[in-house]
Design a protein around this motif. Sequence first.
Motif, PDB file in Angstrom:
ATOM      1  N   ASN A  73      -7.465   1.289   5.712  1.00  9.61           N
ATOM      2  CA  ASN A  73      -6.164   1.414   5.058  1.00  9.61           C
ATOM      3  C   ASN A  73      -5.389   2.616   5.594  1.00  9.61           C
ATOM      4  N   MET A  86      -3.826   6.942  -2.375  1.00  8.02           N
ATOM      5  CA  MET A  86      -3.322   5.633  -1.983  1.00  8.02           C
ATOM      6  C   MET A  86      -3.500   4.648  -3.119  1.00  8.02           C
ATOM      7  N   TRP A  87      -2.490   3.769  -3.292  1.00  6.85           N
ATOM      8  CA  TRP A  87      -2.534   2.738  -4.324  1.00  6.85           C
ATOM      9  C   TRP A  87      -2.151   1.381  -3.732  1.00  6.85           C
ATOM     10  N   PHE A  88      -2.694   0.341  -4.359  1.00  8.88           N
ATOM     11  CA  PHE A  88      -2.341  -1.029  -4.010  1.00  8.88           C
ATOM     12  C   PHE A  88      -1.508  -1.601  -5.145  1.00  8.88           C
ATOM     13  N   THR A 122      -8.445   5.308   1.148  1.00 12.60           N
ATOM     14  CA  THR A 122      -7.874   5.203   2.488  1.00 12.60           C
ATOM     15  C   THR A 122      -8.925   4.762   3.495  1.00 12.60           C
ATOM     16  N   GLN A 182       1.073   5.346  -0.017  1.00  7.09           N
ATOM     17  CA  GLN A 182       0.339   6.584   0.201  1.00  7.09           C
ATOM     18  C   GLN A 182       1.228   7.761  -0.135  1.00  7.09           C
ATOM     19  N   LEU A 238       0.862  -1.180   0.000  1.00  4.10           N
ATOM     20  CA  LEU A 238       0.000   0.000   0.000  1.00  4.10           C
ATOM     21  C   LEU A 238       0.895   1.226   0.000  1.00  4.10           C
TER      22      LEU A 238
END
Length: 256
Positions: A127, A102-104, A117, A97, A95
């Motif tokens: 998250n 935010m990205w996975f 998030t 930020q 994860l």
Amino acid sequence: MQRLKPVKFLSASLLVVSAMLSIHAVAADTPNATEIVAASDRARGGGLNGVQWTIDITGQDSNGPIDKRTYVVRASGDDSLAQATYPPREAGSRLLQNGRSMWFGKATLTKPVSISTRQKMVGPASNGDIASTNYAKDYDATILRTESVNGEDAYVINLVAKSKFVTYDRIVYYVSVARHVPLKAEFYTVSGKLFKTAQFEIGNKLDIDGSTQPFVSKMSIQDTIDRSNYSVLQYSDVKTRKYAADTFTLDALNRP
């Protein structure tokens, strides 16, 4: 009689100067809410230039206990990167930020996936709860009052989100007057509904340029609607680190 007029004028001037000095003295003694929140952010990794910790998350939802998850979190400034190490099926997923985004990602994905998030992680933990905290930048802060929390004086600070992209719409944050670390928090929806609370323990320490930085050791999150729903976040192995320039970039998110 006319000779007394300058004296009267001087007396009036002194009163004005005295009043102005009193105003400045009061302003100087008034605590700055944003600065207090920024200090409390540092106890949760926000605003520190190069820090790492391990976080174990356990909890329960309406279906019963939830399997533990473990992350190694790296943070610097406004950025943080949490990499899963447990359970094995999640190992390697990340994860990222960057500010309020935010990205996975993981090695098997061709590109990062934008996520919220606010999405739940374990129980009521989201998250955004596992990333470094930057409430001072994401929220407008106002001190409401002071009150005692577990025998310790605390500023009660109202935090209102600056955008809809942050983890919570509104937080009532209790920050130690003496230590400037978080003690507890109440999380509200836009409509003003309290939906979860958190308690903090500050048992970790960092040595930063010869100064001691208190750091969170435990965050306990309780759902106020379903009392059986809770999360416990344990922080360990807290240390400072230096990172490569591309550590917190999208290009690096899906690397093996």
